[in-house]
Design an enzyme around this catalytic site. Structure first.
Site, PDB file in Angstrom:
ATOM      1  CG  ASP A   1      -2.623   1.269   4.891  1.00 52.67           C
ATOM      2  OD1 ASP A   1      -3.836   1.048   4.695  1.00 52.67           O
ATOM      3  OD2 ASP A   1      -1.845   0.411   5.346  1.00 52.67           O
ATOM      4  CG  ASP A   2      -7.631   1.606   2.370  1.00 49.01           C
ATOM      5  OD1 ASP A   2      -7.712   2.567   3.165  1.00 49.01           O
ATOM      6  OD2 ASP A   2      -8.394   0.624   2.400  1.00 49.01           O
TER       7      ASP A   2
ATOM      8  NE  ARG B   1      -4.072  -1.946   2.083  1.00 48.75           N
ATOM      9  CZ  ARG B   1      -5.170  -1.967   2.830  1.00 48.75           C
ATOM     10  NH1 ARG B   1      -5.356  -1.052   3.767  1.00 48.75           N
ATOM     11  NH2 ARG B   1      -6.086  -2.891   2.648  1.00 48.75           N
TER      12      ARG B   1
ATOM     13  CG  HIS C   1     -13.370   0.545   2.754  1.00 52.61           C
ATOM     14  ND1 HIS C   1     -13.685  -0.739   3.045  1.00 52.61           N
ATOM     15  CD2 HIS C   1     -13.426   1.227   3.917  1.00 52.61           C
ATOM     16  CE1 HIS C   1     -13.913  -0.852   4.343  1.00 52.61           C
ATOM     17  NE2 HIS C   1     -13.751   0.338   4.896  1.00 52.61           N
TER      18      HIS C   1
ATOM     19  CG  ASP D   1     -13.544   4.297  13.310  1.00 48.82           C
ATOM     20  OD1 ASP D   1     -13.666   3.426  14.194  1.00 48.82           O
ATOM     21  OD2 ASP D   1     -13.880   4.122  12.129  1.00 48.82           O
TER      22      ASP D   1
HETATM   23  N1  UDP Z   1      -4.464  -1.953   9.875  1.00 44.81           N
HETATM   24  C1  UDP Z   1      -3.633  -2.018  10.976  1.00 44.81           C
HETATM   25  N2  UDP Z   1      -3.355  -3.237  11.498  1.00 44.81           N
HETATM   26  C2  UDP Z   1      -3.842  -4.381  10.982  1.00 44.81           C
HETATM   27  C3  UDP Z   1      -4.700  -4.309   9.856  1.00 44.81           C
HETATM   28  C4  UDP Z   1      -5.002  -3.064   9.330  1.00 44.81           C
HETATM   29  O1  UDP Z   1      -3.157  -0.998  11.445  1.00 44.81           O
HETATM   30  O2  UDP Z   1      -3.545  -5.452  11.504  1.00 44.81           O
HETATM   31  C5  UDP Z   1      -4.774  -0.646   9.306  1.00 44.81           C
HETATM   32  C6  UDP Z   1      -4.530  -0.579   7.801  1.00 44.81           C
HETATM   33  O3  UDP Z   1      -3.193  -0.283   7.530  1.00 44.81           O
HETATM   34  C7  UDP Z   1      -5.494   0.499   7.372  1.00 44.81           C
HETATM   35  C8  UDP Z   1      -6.648   0.335   8.348  1.00 44.81           C
HETATM   36  O4  UDP Z   1      -6.137  -0.391   9.467  1.00 44.81           O
HETATM   37  O5  UDP Z   1      -4.935   1.783   7.519  1.00 44.81           O
HETATM   38  C9  UDP Z   1      -7.828  -0.400   7.746  1.00 44.81           C
HETATM   39  O6  UDP Z   1      -7.370  -1.614   7.219  1.00 44.81           O
HETATM   40  P1  UDP Z   1      -7.982  -2.253   5.910  1.00 44.81           P
HETATM   41  O7  UDP Z   1      -8.048  -1.234   4.835  1.00 44.81           O
HETATM   42  O8  UDP Z   1      -7.207  -3.497   5.610  1.00 44.81           O
HETATM   43  O9  UDP Z   1      -9.421  -2.716   6.415  1.00 44.81           O
HETATM   44  P2  UDP Z   1     -10.861  -2.093   6.267  1.00 44.81           P
HETATM   45  O10 UDP Z   1     -10.749  -0.783   5.555  1.00 44.81           O
HETATM   46  O11 UDP Z   1     -11.616  -3.093   5.495  1.00 44.81           O
HETATM   47  O12 UDP Z   1     -11.337  -1.945   7.674  1.00 44.81           O
HETATM   48 MN    MN Z   2      -9.600  -0.063   3.974  1.00 47.25          MN
END
Ligand code: UDP
Ligand code: MN
Length: 275
Positions: free
Chosen positions: A102-103, A29, A217, A193
């Site tokens: 980070d996405d 990422r 997302h 959050d």
């Molecule tokens: N993240 C983290 N530790 C983890 C998995 C995810 O800090 O073990 C962070 C990741 O880098 C991102 C955020 O949590 O900034 C959300 O992760 P992700 O996009 O994979 O999941 P989703 O958006 O589906 O919750």
């Molecule tokens: Mn995400």
């Protein structure tokens, strides 16, 4: 020349941008960020991770922060990271704390333009909820003889990005500063959050201001899916969109993604020059 006068002028150095990441995602990422929007805010953006990584430490000019938090995806680990992000912002002395995942793709000039509308000396919590109604939880107060209370509050989805003014952050310090953010998270046993929303909306009684331009997302990635993508991109690109979705599009349409990041950079460059 700008058409309308914004009440405040936000400079890059007024913002502290934190990006939450984890060791497992560094290689998948971070390059997309470092190659694009990080270039517009190299001295203002910090990556909060859970492991030392010399390669990316070098790529980001020393902007990787090892929070020493656990690298698992549990509530506690995430609150731990947010706590470090918050404390680093307090130390930075900057006017705005803006958090992203980070996405997230951040349109930096557009973010500054948004902040121009708000006074950092006032209390501001800017972001976008991902649920249609405020979250309702049952809380047992400090006095065990009293009945548990229903508590309702909004929170900005971390994955859509949010910003907090310095004035508000200072008011949060007694409850959330110096690592106390983790304690609050432990007390309500909810993610980072949500904990942020609980502190601001419930404990401090300050309201979330909904900003439509933040996207998570959970929303469709309209920029890459529309036919009129190029026009959209050029004329009304929002503050941010998620790269994870862009990544999956990239596998299907590699050229679209490359073109889009090139356009994105060109677009940001232009907006930056206009400031
Ligand atoms: N993240 C983290 N530790 C983890 C998995 C995810 O800090 O073990 C962070 C990741 O880098 C991102 C955020 O949590 O900034 C959300 O992760 P992700 O996009 O994979 O999941 P989703 O958006 O589906 O919750
Ligand atoms: Mn995400």
């Amino acid at each position: 020349a700008t058409a309308t006068m914004a009440p405040f002028t936000t400079n890059l150095n007024d913002v502290f941008i934190s990006v939450k990441t984890t060791k497992h995602y560094h290689h998948s990422r971070l390059p997309a960020i470092i190659d694009t929007w990080f270039q517009f805010a190299r001295n203002q953006t910090w990556f909060f991770t859970d492991r030392d990584d010399p390669y990316f430490q070098n790529q980001t000019n020393g902007h990787m922060i090892n929070t020493k938090c656990s690298s698992s995806h549990n509530r506690r680990a995430l609150c731990c990271k947010m706590s470090v992000e918050f404390d680093r912002f307090l130390d930075s002395g900057r006017k705005w704390f803006c958090h992203f995942d980070d996405d997230n793709y951040v349109n930096v000039p557009r973010l500054l333009k948004l902040l121009d509308n708000y006074n950092p000396r006032e209390d501001w919590y800017l972001g976008k909820p991902s649920i249609p109604a405020p979250l309702e939880i049952i809380r047992q107060g400090p006095e065990p003889q009293k009945r548990p209370q229903k508590v309702k509050f909004w929170f900005a989805t971390g994955g859509a990005g949010f910003c907090i003014s310095r004035a508000l952050a200072l008011k949060m310090t007694p409850v959330a500063g110096g690592g106390k953010f983790i304690t609050v998270g432990d007390r309500i046993r909810l993610p980072d959050d949500v904990t942020m929303g609980y502190i601001i909306e419930y404990l401090l009684k300050k309201q979330l201001t909904v900003v439509e331009q933040f996207h998570s997302h959970l929303e469709p990635m309209k920029f890459l899916s529309k036919d009129a993508f190029h026009e959209q991109f050029d004329s009304k690109l929002d503050i941010m969109f998620t790269t994870s979705r862009a990544k999956s599009e990239q596998l299907k349409f590699p050229r679209t993604f490359t073109t889009s990041s090139t356009l994105f950079i060109r677009h940001c460059n232009r907006e930056m020059q206009e400031r």
